[in-house]
Design an enzyme around this catalytic site. Sequence first.
Site, short mmCIF file in Angstrom:
data_model
loop_
_atom_site.label_atom_id
_atom_site.label_comp_id
_atom_site.label_asym_id
_atom_site.label_seq_id
_atom_site.Cartn_x
_atom_site.Cartn_y
_atom_site.Cartn_z
N PRO A 106 35.55 45.30 36.07
CA PRO A 106 36.56 46.16 36.70
C PRO A 106 36.11 46.71 38.06
O PRO A 106 36.96 47.15 38.85
CB PRO A 106 36.73 47.31 35.70
CG PRO A 106 36.18 46.80 34.41
CD PRO A 106 35.12 45.81 34.77
N GLU A 133 28.16 47.30 27.48
CA GLU A 133 28.52 48.13 28.64
C GLU A 133 28.20 47.42 29.95
O GLU A 133 28.33 48.01 31.02
CB GLU A 133 27.81 49.48 28.58
CG GLU A 133 28.09 50.30 27.32
CD GLU A 133 29.57 50.56 27.09
OE1 GLU A 133 30.26 50.98 28.04
OE2 GLU A 133 30.05 50.31 25.96
N ARG A 171 44.13 24.52 38.33
CA ARG A 171 45.44 24.03 38.76
C ARG A 171 45.55 23.89 40.28
O ARG A 171 46.55 23.36 40.78
CB ARG A 171 46.57 24.88 38.16
CG ARG A 171 46.48 26.35 38.47
CD ARG A 171 47.28 27.18 37.48
NE ARG A 171 48.67 26.74 37.36
CZ ARG A 171 49.58 26.81 38.32
NH1 ARG A 171 49.23 27.29 39.49
NH2 ARG A 171 50.81 26.41 38.13
N ASP A 186 54.24 27.67 43.66
CA ASP A 186 54.06 28.82 42.78
C ASP A 186 54.31 30.13 43.49
O ASP A 186 54.24 30.21 44.70
CB ASP A 186 52.61 28.89 42.28
CG ASP A 186 52.32 27.85 41.22
OD1 ASP A 186 53.28 27.36 40.61
OD2 ASP A 186 51.14 27.54 41.02
C1 4GN Z 1 36.31 42.10 33.52
C2 4GN Z 1 35.49 42.30 32.44
C3 4GN Z 1 37.65 43.90 32.74
C4 4GN Z 1 37.41 42.92 33.67
C5 4GN Z 1 35.77 43.32 31.55
C6 4GN Z 1 38.29 42.77 34.84
C7 4GN Z 1 33.65 43.24 30.35
N1 4GN Z 1 36.87 44.08 31.70
N2 4GN Z 1 39.18 43.73 35.09
N3 4GN Z 1 35.00 43.62 30.48
O1 4GN Z 1 38.18 41.78 35.55
C8 4GN Z 1 31.66 46.04 30.89
C9 4GN Z 1 30.76 44.92 30.62
C10 4GN Z 1 33.01 45.50 31.11
C11 4GN Z 1 31.39 43.71 31.12
C12 4GN Z 1 32.81 43.99 31.31
#
Ligand code: 4GN
Length: 267
Positions: A106, A133, A171, A186
């Site tokens: 994130p 985490e 793709r 697209d």
């Molecule tokens: C990517 C990984 C969201 C995304 C994730 C995203 C695993 N969540 N928004 N979760 O692209 C803490 C450890 C969160 C890895 C991650």
Amino acid sequence: MTGDVLLSTGSRTIRSIGMRIDVITLFPQLVKQVIDCGVVGRAAENELLQLECWNPREYTLDKHRTVDDRPYGGGPGMLMKVQPVEDTIHAVRRQNPNGRLIYLGPQGKPLTQNMLKLQSKQQSVIFLCGRYEGIDERLIEQQVDEEWSIGDYVISGGELAAMVCIDAMARLIPGTLGHDQSASQDSFSEGLLDCPHYTRPESIGGCDVPEVLMNGNHRQIEDWRLRQSLGRTWLRRPDLLEAKTLDKRERYLLQEFIDEFEANSSM
Ligand code: 4GN
């Protein structure tokens, strides 16, 4: 090994360079499913795409095969244990020294079609999927080339995010989609949302297919589709429209859409 691939699609032959995708994940069986179905599966079958998974658990050194570790500073949750992840990265790099290593999380750069398009032009890429985490910040600083986010939400591991990236990139590889033009039509490929689409039957719940699509006038159909793309982008994603410069025809078609929209909403 990937290399030049000659692919026949009916009468045409497309020359393409296969893409190598390495994924570092505690759940390789999950990630591999991305090549089981649909256009990504066909790309893999045709060697346009080669997917390799690497499991840090295979690089552990203790008898319990430990892949998690406690965070300094305490608190709930665990991190990925550094040594197995680091050794996995080194093993991948020996086979794929040039691929960019992308960590999904994130905190990453919000993913766009343009980022995927640029990356899909490269010969290879490495995705690192976090669990728990996440990973030690120093691994991100020392090993990771880019951090990407697929959106402002949290999922329990990077695998689904990597699968989104793999599907979207596959793709874009020439030869993956049946029609040459499919990907370029697209949503987002021209910075606009896609137009609405219709198929049989001609009437559903008293609602008919737009007349213009039935009359076989291809100039009118093309104008209608672009007018709808522009109009829907104006209505739903004005941010996309602000980022784009419209040419004369596009400005005219959008104005027609707006005029009709405003005429209808003041009735
Ligand atoms: C990517 C990984 C969201 C995304 C994730 C995203 C695993 N969540 N928004 N979760 O692209 C803490 C450890 C969160 C890895 C991650």
